[in-house]
Design an enzyme around this catalytic site. Sequence first.
Site, PDB file in Angstrom:
ATOM      1  N   GLY A 127      32.679   1.781  -2.733  1.00  9.26           N
ATOM      2  CA  GLY A 127      31.662   0.731  -2.703  1.00  9.26           C
ATOM      3  C   GLY A 127      31.896  -0.258  -1.585  1.00  9.26           C
ATOM      4  O   GLY A 127      32.366  -1.370  -1.809  1.00  9.26           O
ATOM      5  N   GLU A 245      40.068   7.335   6.583  1.00  8.36           N
ATOM      6  CA  GLU A 245      38.781   8.008   6.488  1.00  8.36           C
ATOM      7  C   GLU A 245      38.445   8.723   7.796  1.00  8.36           C
ATOM      8  O   GLU A 245      37.946   9.826   7.798  1.00  8.36           O
ATOM      9  CB  GLU A 245      37.696   6.969   6.139  1.00  8.36           C
ATOM     10  CG  GLU A 245      36.315   7.567   5.881  1.00  8.36           C
ATOM     11  CD  GLU A 245      35.264   6.515   5.488  1.00  8.36           C
ATOM     12  OE1 GLU A 245      35.644   5.358   5.211  1.00  8.36           O
ATOM     13  OE2 GLU A 245      34.077   6.873   5.477  1.00  8.36           O
TER      14      GLU A 245
END
Lengths: 394, 384
Positions: A127, A245
């Site tokens: 989120g 990431e």
Amino acid sequence: MDLSFSAEHDAFRAEVRAFLKTNLPPHLRAKADVDAHFEMPEIMEWHRILYKKGWVAPHWPNEHGGPGWDAARRFILTEELELAGTPGLSPFGLIMVGPLIMQFGTDAQKARFLPKILSGEEVWCQGYSEPNAGSDLASLKLRADDDGKGNFVLNGQKTWTTYAQYADWIFVLARTDSSGPKHKGISFLLVPMKTKGLVVKPFLSIGNTLAFSETFFEDVLVPRENLVGPLHGGWSLAKALLGHERTFIASVGASTRLLARVKRIAAETRTPAGVLFDDPIVRAKIAAMEIKLEGLRMANYRAIAGAQLGHAPGPESSLLKIRGSEILQQLFELAMSIMGHDSLSWFNGASSVPPIEEWVPSQWAYYRASTIYGGSNEIQRNVIAKMILNLPGA
Amino acid sequence: MNFELSTDQKLLVETVRAFVQKESPPGRLRSLRSDALGFSRDLWRKMGELGWLALPFPERFGGLEQSFVEVSLVLEQLGAGLVPEPYLGAIVFAGGLLAEAGTDAQREQWLAPLATGESLLAVAHAERGSRFEPSSVATTATATGDGYVLRGEKHFVLWGNAADAFIVSARTAGATHEARGVSLFLVPKAAAGLRVDALATTDGHRAARLTFDGAHVARDAVVGSVDDGVRPLSLAIDRATAGASAEAVGVMREALNLTVAYLGTREQFGVKIGTFQALQHRAVDMFIETELARSMAMLAALRAESKDDEERVRAVSAAKAHVAASGRFVTAQAIQLHGGIGISDEHDIGLYFKRMHALATLFGDEEHHLARFAARKAFATLET
Ligand SMILES: Cc1cc2nc3c(=O)[nH]c(=O)nc-3n(C[C@H](O)[C@H](O)[C@H](O)COP(=O)(O)OP(=O)(O)OC[C@H]3O[C@@H](n4cnc5c(N)ncnc54)[C@H](O)[C@@H]3O)c2cc1C
Ligand SMILES: Cc1cc2nc3c(=O)[nH]c(=O)nc-3n(C[C@H](O)[C@H](O)[C@H](O)COP(=O)(O)OP(=O)(O)OC[C@H]3O[C@@H](n4cnc5c(N)ncnc54)[C@H](O)[C@@H]3O)c2cc1C
């Protein structure tokens, strides 16, 4: 300089291949063979199989239940899994929040969360983004107010939350202080999805898959012990996580597999003169992609070798992300072009086009996202201009 | 030289534009997904009443006998609005082919109801493995006492799910890839031995796969001359290709408009993202590609009906190759500059991206038209 792997590493590669031969369940193998889309339950099924083998988190250290391998071994396992077309495991727990908790979490948090990420008992989602905070992530508005009773109260909205509908937990960046500079009032919180006031609305991507969701927070209570790292100090955590990431979205393995798929499609595509794989122009185009991919692979090897010597991936990982995402898109474009009329088939089932082509149009459309998510390629270029080229004012 | 539109042409553009904006906003494609037909017969008839479906046909068969420029102007507006009604497939391609090659009886029977929107025609020529070559036909038509028997399969027949009849290419002589020996047949959808399977296409339109399993047609079903179907088919494909180029320009133009508008409203880092020079230059490149594509689509429109093969093929293939490449660039960048919202099905920009792919592919993709362009005599001359 040396390109070869050691005998021990070669033996390990053989072991992985043998394992895959007997342990990838037939219904997953059938999908892997034609690179079909894996649903979340299938991804988690495969997660559990790798967990049982002890291979689910090659990059996790021993103390947290990982195998404690060197970088080369980790790379070999990942590469072999990708080459075999096995379901790509959800990255949010294993690659993102897990390592973050190891780095910044309390002992209690490590004990509470890491084992369940590993076992796949708990599925995570990310989120970060909000409707008005995408590239400019630091301007996020989701509020986390102290209720004076040991809780944060969350109000606001996240968006583009990939696979939120399957998640048990979401890690969010929330605003805990709006008095100072934007990035100094952000905190990193762990929130159970089944909390009162948290609502998930999945929506369709242009690939016609329910990939992402809007996630709404209305007076969502989060205990203070779910704060990771310092209060208001979430920004440095966020950046550390983006580093993890980015190396993962270079997608060399996925592109290697896609390249092979392009060749197979070309070999199966009949033309008045034979098959397209024998057409010199098509061959030259595929060769050009293979060479580009080889360049990316070598750059990735260099990054891995660097990691093995203990260098953390820095802004160079932006290069891998930019080029990796572009190659992935170009390969899908090439597949679509080789498919010709078949590329016009949209969810008609296997009888209308060869099974290996069935998912290409949907994936081609969806993967326009690869140059947007994880920090858009424009933002990555800004990073390189500023951090590597030291351009003035950039 | 004069590229200005005449008063009548301007009026035509304005009426189509206003109609499209009122009746068919781009998002309509989304709500039609659950509709078996994929478009609206009512809207189609309305377009018939306005005369647009009659534009290219001869007056004596209920047409308005306008030039291909008028047809292109309509298509560009339909492209801008992503209108799914089958103008390109049914009017330009199938209607054009029948108008050119059909017998008087066939034209009498089919063109007037086509022009009013009462009935639909589709061309069934592509097959698995035929790539984009009209002469590559494996479907066979075997002569019997009173007609022909058809066997074979046709692929991605545009709006074949809705057609009342098909113009089908089938081999009456010769080997699979020979230009001679292909004939065209008018086959009603109800013909025994014909199966029609509807397909959904990437751009949200519909097509069909046709399976001919001993379908019988009478002798008078032949369109044009026996064994000589490739020539009229190729001419019709050239016009359809020019038409796809015009429609693609509408798609690009609107994708650019949406993107420029987005750059002017979306704020990140406290400024409109349109203030970033990296994005300004990208938008400018999109504009340049759109203008060049538009210029090439005009060339194709002006040459689409030329009987001079050399001139027509060169212009049409050059336009399609250019438009396909430009269009892919423009619509892909449009998504990129929209960021995450561009990947969401809720936003229209993805619909433009997918429609562009279909237009780039139909009637031959970039590679096909490059090869066709390079194979012309004019390309091989070494003089200026
Ligand atoms: C498929 C998909 C999955 C995602 N999954 C998740 C997820 O699980 N969790 C999550 O938190 N987020 C997720 N995201 C969100 C993703 O991180 C954002 O979309 C991304 O950061 C871009 O933000 P934005 O969409 O708001 O675009 P914007 O920031 O509005 O950007 C619009 C355009 O402007 C450009 N731009 C913006 N700023 C600059 C600048 N300074 N210089 C030059 N160009 C600029 C961008 O590159 C882009 O082209 C996902 C996105 C997609 C598409
Ligand atoms: C072969 C040749 C013949 C010429 N003949 C003549 C002549 O006869 N008479 C005469 O007066 N001049 C002449 N010029 C000069 C020419 O007009 C200048 O070279 C030109 O205007 C660029 O200026 P500059 O060389 O100072 O480059 P700069 O202005 O320093 O530009 C350097 C780079 O930065 C880019 N740049 C600059 N500003 C921006 C911006 N705001 N945004 C984005 N990018 C930017 C430029 O595009 C360029 O890539 C000639 C030049 C050449 C190469």
